[in-house]
Design a protein around this motif. Sequence first.
Motif, PDB file in Angstrom:
ATOM      1  N   MET A  34      19.039  10.736  96.285  1.00  0.00           N
ATOM      2  CA  MET A  34      19.079  12.183  96.085  1.00  0.00           C
ATOM      3  C   MET A  34      20.501  12.640  95.738  1.00  0.00           C
ATOM      4  O   MET A  34      20.693  13.497  94.869  1.00  0.00           O
ATOM      5  CB  MET A  34      18.585  12.911  97.330  1.00  0.00           C
ATOM      6  N   HIS A  35      21.497  12.050  96.383  1.00  0.00           N
ATOM      7  CA  HIS A  35      22.891  12.400  96.077  1.00  0.00           C
ATOM      8  C   HIS A  35      23.229  12.023  94.630  1.00  0.00           C
ATOM      9  O   HIS A  35      23.838  12.823  93.903  1.00  0.00           O
ATOM     10  CB  HIS A  35      23.844  11.698  97.047  1.00  0.00           C
ATOM     11  N   ALA A  36      22.833  10.821  94.218  1.00  0.00           N
ATOM     12  CA  ALA A  36      23.095  10.392  92.842  1.00  0.00           C
ATOM     13  C   ALA A  36      22.388  11.300  91.844  1.00  0.00           C
ATOM     14  O   ALA A  36      22.967  11.691  90.818  1.00  0.00           O
ATOM     15  CB  ALA A  36      22.657   8.940  92.651  1.00  0.00           C
ATOM     16  N   ALA A  37      21.143  11.658  92.132  1.00  0.00           N
ATOM     17  CA  ALA A  37      20.392  12.544  91.238  1.00  0.00           C
ATOM     18  C   ALA A  37      21.027  13.930  91.180  1.00  0.00           C
ATOM     19  O   ALA A  37      21.112  14.539  90.105  1.00  0.00           O
ATOM     20  CB  ALA A  37      18.940  12.650  91.701  1.00  0.00           C
ATOM     21  N   THR A  38      21.480  14.421  92.329  1.00  0.00           N
ATOM     22  CA  THR A  38      22.136  15.734  92.382  1.00  0.00           C
ATOM     23  C   THR A  38      23.405  15.746  91.545  1.00  0.00           C
ATOM     24  O   THR A  38      23.654  16.688  90.775  1.00  0.00           O
ATOM     25  CB  THR A  38      22.463  16.113  93.839  1.00  0.00           C
ATOM     26  N   GLU A  39      24.222  14.704  91.671  1.00  0.00           N
ATOM     27  CA  GLU A  39      25.460  14.629  90.882  1.00  0.00           C
ATOM     28  C   GLU A  39      25.148  14.575  89.390  1.00  0.00           C
ATOM     29  O   GLU A  39      25.814  15.217  88.582  1.00  0.00           O
ATOM     30  CB  GLU A  39      26.273  13.403  91.306  1.00  0.00           C
ATOM     31  N   ARG A  42      24.005  18.025  88.173  1.00  0.00           N
ATOM     32  CA  ARG A  42      25.171  18.902  87.991  1.00  0.00           C
ATOM     33  C   ARG A  42      25.884  18.594  86.677  1.00  0.00           C
ATOM     34  O   ARG A  42      26.299  19.504  85.962  1.00  0.00           O
ATOM     35  CB  ARG A  42      26.136  18.764  89.158  1.00  0.00           C
ATOM     36  N   HIS A  43      26.027  17.314  86.361  1.00  0.00           N
ATOM     37  CA  HIS A  43      26.696  16.905  85.129  1.00  0.00           C
ATOM     38  C   HIS A  43      25.938  17.400  83.892  1.00  0.00           C
ATOM     39  O   HIS A  43      26.528  18.014  83.001  1.00  0.00           O
ATOM     40  CB  HIS A  43      26.832  15.383  85.098  1.00  0.00           C
ATOM     41  N   TYR A  44      24.646  17.129  83.827  1.00  0.00           N
ATOM     42  CA  TYR A  44      23.852  17.478  82.650  1.00  0.00           C
ATOM     43  C   TYR A  44      23.632  18.976  82.498  1.00  0.00           C
ATOM     44  O   TYR A  44      23.523  19.480  81.384  1.00  0.00           O
ATOM     45  CB  TYR A  44      22.496  16.772  82.670  1.00  0.00           C
ATOM     46  N   HIS A  45      23.553  19.702  83.617  1.00  0.00           N
ATOM     47  CA  HIS A  45      23.271  21.139  83.554  1.00  0.00           C
ATOM     48  C   HIS A  45      24.508  21.999  83.802  1.00  0.00           C
ATOM     49  O   HIS A  45      24.408  23.215  83.927  1.00  0.00           O
ATOM     50  CB  HIS A  45      22.162  21.499  84.550  1.00  0.00           C
ATOM     51  N   LEU A  46      25.664  21.356  83.874  1.00  0.00           N
ATOM     52  CA  LEU A  46      26.957  22.041  84.023  1.00  0.00           C
ATOM     53  C   LEU A  46      26.978  22.985  85.238  1.00  0.00           C
ATOM     54  O   LEU A  46      27.403  24.135  85.129  1.00  0.00           O
ATOM     55  CB  LEU A  46      27.313  22.800  82.741  1.00  0.00           C
ATOM     56  N   VAL A  47      26.525  22.476  86.375  1.00  0.00           N
ATOM     57  CA  VAL A  47      26.521  23.242  87.620  1.00  0.00           C
ATOM     58  C   VAL A  47      27.694  22.758  88.470  1.00  0.00           C
ATOM     59  O   VAL A  47      27.771  21.574  88.804  1.00  0.00           O
ATOM     60  CB  VAL A  47      25.195  23.064  88.395  1.00  0.00           C
TER      61      VAL A  47
END
Length: 77
Positions: A34-39, A42-47
């Motif tokens: 989940m942490h890897a997916a969250t990071e 954030r990268h792909y959606h510029l969050v």
Amino acid sequence: MATYTSRTVTSTRREWIVPVGPGGATLGDIAAAMHAATEDYRHYHLVENHVSLPDDALRFHVGDDEIVISFTVEAAS
């Protein structure tokens, strides 16, 4: 005379797969995925890190022998 444009949208689903054994999946494995997916989200959606993710940012799908965490990225061309 009609005026219009067209475009092609390509969707890519990013997935993290956590194996599920006879006793289930471990919290550590799920948390790490989940942490890897969250990071990655954030990268792909510029969050930025200080901004909360939307409730529907990540999807969890449960199979017989895996839990899949995913999100979709769309790109217009």
